[in-house]
Design a protein around this motif. Structure first.
Motif, PDB file in Angstrom:
ATOM      1  N   ILE A   1     115.032   1.775  -1.857  1.00 43.32           N
ATOM      2  CA  ILE A   1     114.016   1.974  -2.894  1.00 43.32           C
ATOM      3  C   ILE A   1     113.733   0.655  -3.614  1.00 43.32           C
ATOM      4  N   ASP A   2     112.430   0.361  -3.824  1.00 42.85           N
ATOM      5  CA  ASP A   2     112.103  -0.873  -4.530  1.00 42.85           C
ATOM      6  C   ASP A   2     111.081  -0.674  -5.647  1.00 42.85           C
ATOM      7  N   ASN A   3     110.772   0.587  -5.985  1.00 39.60           N
ATOM      8  CA  ASN A   3     109.901   0.836  -7.140  1.00 39.60           C
ATOM      9  C   ASN A   3     110.083   2.271  -7.637  1.00 39.60           C
ATOM     10  N   MET A   4     109.529   2.556  -8.802  1.00 38.64           N
ATOM     11  CA  MET A   4     109.742   3.855  -9.437  1.00 38.64           C
ATOM     12  C   MET A   4     109.083   4.995  -8.659  1.00 38.64           C
ATOM     13  N   ASP A   5     107.912   4.747  -8.083  1.00 44.01           N
ATOM     14  CA  ASP A   5     107.234   5.812  -7.338  1.00 44.01           C
ATOM     15  C   ASP A   5     108.095   6.295  -6.169  1.00 44.01           C
ATOM     16  N   LYS A   6     108.688   5.361  -5.445  1.00 42.04           N
ATOM     17  CA  LYS A   6     109.558   5.739  -4.321  1.00 42.04           C
ATOM     18  C   LYS A   6     110.799   6.478  -4.825  1.00 42.04           C
TER      19      LYS A   6
ATOM     20  N   LYS B   1     116.458  -2.588 -12.587  1.00 37.32           N
ATOM     21  CA  LYS B   1     117.290  -1.897 -13.582  1.00 37.32           C
ATOM     22  C   LYS B   1     116.648  -0.576 -13.989  1.00 37.32           C
ATOM     23  N   GLU B   2     115.328  -0.596 -14.191  1.00 37.57           N
ATOM     24  CA  GLU B   2     114.627   0.604 -14.654  1.00 37.57           C
ATOM     25  C   GLU B   2     114.755   1.744 -13.654  1.00 37.57           C
ATOM     26  N   PHE B   3     114.487   1.463 -12.361  1.00 46.26           N
ATOM     27  CA  PHE B   3     114.518   2.593 -11.426  1.00 46.26           C
ATOM     28  C   PHE B   3     115.941   2.976 -11.024  1.00 46.26           C
ATOM     29  N   ILE B   4     116.904   2.044 -11.109  1.00 49.09           N
ATOM     30  CA  ILE B   4     118.302   2.414 -10.856  1.00 49.09           C
ATOM     31  C   ILE B   4     118.780   3.410 -11.906  1.00 49.09           C
ATOM     32  N   MET B   5     118.542   3.081 -13.172  1.00 47.53           N
ATOM     33  CA  MET B   5     119.019   3.949 -14.249  1.00 47.53           C
ATOM     34  C   MET B   5     118.301   5.295 -14.224  1.00 47.53           C
ATOM     35  N   TYR B   6     117.010   5.274 -13.923  1.00 44.18           N
ATOM     36  CA  TYR B   6     116.265   6.532 -13.806  1.00 44.18           C
ATOM     37  C   TYR B   6     116.844   7.379 -12.675  1.00 44.18           C
TER      38      TYR B   6
ATOM     39  N   LYS C   1     110.166 -14.561  -6.771  1.00 38.91           N
ATOM     40  CA  LYS C   1     110.477 -15.959  -6.438  1.00 38.91           C
ATOM     41  C   LYS C   1     111.854 -16.093  -5.792  1.00 38.91           C
ATOM     42  N   GLY C   2     112.177 -15.127  -4.947  1.00 38.91           N
ATOM     43  CA  GLY C   2     113.410 -15.187  -4.188  1.00 38.91           C
ATOM     44  C   GLY C   2     114.617 -14.573  -4.865  1.00 38.91           C
ATOM     45  N   ASN C   3     114.488 -14.202  -6.125  1.00 39.17           N
ATOM     46  CA  ASN C   3     115.589 -13.593  -6.869  1.00 39.17           C
ATOM     47  C   ASN C   3     115.292 -12.119  -7.154  1.00 39.17           C
ATOM     48  N   ILE C   4     116.338 -11.327  -7.362  1.00 37.02           N
ATOM     49  CA  ILE C   4     116.155  -9.914  -7.680  1.00 37.02           C
ATOM     50  C   ILE C   4     115.314  -9.786  -8.950  1.00 37.02           C
ATOM     51  N   ASP C   5     114.296  -8.944  -8.891  1.00 37.41           N
ATOM     52  CA  ASP C   5     113.488  -8.622 -10.075  1.00 37.41           C
ATOM     53  C   ASP C   5     114.321  -7.665 -10.930  1.00 37.41           C
ATOM     54  N   GLU C   6     115.075  -8.226 -11.846  1.00 36.50           N
ATOM     55  CA  GLU C   6     116.131  -7.464 -12.517  1.00 36.50           C
ATOM     56  C   GLU C   6     115.598  -6.362 -13.437  1.00 36.50           C
ATOM     57  N   GLU C   7     114.538  -6.615 -14.168  1.00 36.46           N
ATOM     58  CA  GLU C   7     114.047  -5.602 -15.091  1.00 36.46           C
ATOM     59  C   GLU C   7     113.469  -4.400 -14.345  1.00 36.46           C
TER      60      GLU C   7
END
Length: 350
Positions: A257-262, A36-41, A27-33
């Motif tokens: 990157i925008d998801n864990m698979d990438k 956060k998950e793929f950044i930390m990974y 909805k126009g905002n960063i999907d924080e959860e």
């Protein structure tokens, strides 16, 4: 783990960096959860360079990273202490020498840090840089380094190849950020500019390695067949990243990157590909794919969005993408192109 060393400062950088402009949104905002998950990974598995900017996500990107990087791991070490953090001076908003200090101080607050490892003058060509020179940008960068507010100074280049080397020589830069991929070999710095910056000891960081995602998506059938015949296990994105990392002059390739698979795929590429590891056959395969796509592509657009917002409300990258797809994939495209044109006419009232 294979890291690449910047001659001027000795920093060891993982070959794939996290470009923060394309974080997923809700909805126009960063999907924080999710983010956060793929950044930390990513950080836990090798990523040690994050690249943000004042304007990303309408100013929300830096504050988000500030919150995430404060988190501590099981050993009590913050994620901020595990990485090199880069952000950028919004050059187009700077009207005075005082503005430069003001923006940097605001960014340090947003990022909840005492210093930035890499600070770029954002989106400059030679004309833009000369305007900033007159306002005192070099004095600003030098004093910010002396105060420890930034560790390294660089520029994000958006000019032409004939300007690049001169811009490199204007200041004692530590790093540069340029667009480069196997389609865009002769724009911005080009390979000769990249080699020149490397010869001066600068770290060379790459943006738009997939040309706005074009090189990661399905390609024309002839290109798909060439890649699959050579190595059926390698994705289109893998070919694009591997081709870049084969260059010994390149320090780090920024991935949106925008998801864990990438994230997992990019980490594997960064761990696997070494400089000068491509065979002659692999280079020839990429060159052939490049020629095919360039012969079909009508508008050279990386969908970076720097042309937005359009004063007439037109989504320019979307229109270009629809138009290019018509010719890349032999699509009729009449419906989508007509719809895009109708939306344009409605917006501008014509």
């Amino acid at each position: 783990m294979v890291k690449r060393v910047i001659k001027k400062n000795g920093d060891e950088i993982f070959p794939i960096g996290l470009g923060c402009m394309r974080f997923p949104t809700d909805k126009g905002n960063i999907d924080e959860e999710t983010t956060k998950e793929f950044i930390m990974y990513g950080i836990n598995n090798g990523i040690n360079y994050l690249d943000t900017a004042y304007a990303y996500h309408n100013g929300a990107n830096e504050p988000f990273l500030g919150r995430i990087l404060k988190i501590k791991d099981e050993n009590g070490v913050t994620y901020r202490d595990k990485i090199k953090l880069a952000t950028k001076l919004p050059s187009w908003l700077v009207k005075s020498r005082e503005d430069m200090d003001s923006f940097l101080n605001e960014q340090l607050e947003r990022l909840q840090t005492d210093y930035v490892d890499y600070y770029y003058v954002h989106n400059v060509d030679l004309t833009a840089l000369k305007r900033l020179e007159d306002l005192g940008v070099y004095d600003f960068l030098t004093k910010a380094k002396e105060k420890g507010l930034i560790k390294n100074a660089g520029f994000s280049f958006h000019g032409s190849p004939d300007e690049f080397n001169e811009l490199v020589d204007h200041y004692d830069w530590d790093v540069c950020l340029v667009q480069y991929n196997y389609l865009d070999t002769n724009i911005q710095a080009g390979i000769e500019g990249i080699k020149y910056a490397h010869s001066k000891g600068l770290g060379v960081f790459i943006m738009e390695p997939l040309k706005g995602g074009l090189l990661a998506r399905s390609l024309p059938d002839e290109c798909e067949n060439l890649f699959k015949e050579k190595d059926p296990s390698r994705s289109n994105a893998d070919w694009a990243f591997s081709w870049l990392l084969n260059h010994e002059e390149i320090t780090c390739v920024l991935s949106g990157i925008d998801n864990m698979d990438k994230m997992q795929e990019n980490l594997a590429i960064g761990h696997r590909v070494k400089p000068n590891s491509f065979s002659d056959e692999e280079i020839a395969t990429v060159n052939e794919v490049q020629e095919i796509i360039q012969s079909l592509l009508k508008i050279n657009c990386a969908t970076c969005g720097y042309c937005l917002p359009c004063p007439r409300g037109v989504n320019i990258p979307e229109c270009f993408s629809i138009y290019n797809d018509k010719y890349l994939f032999n699509k009729k495209g009449v419906g989508p192109i007509s719809n895009a044109f109708m939306r344009y006419c409605m917006i501008v009232g014509e």
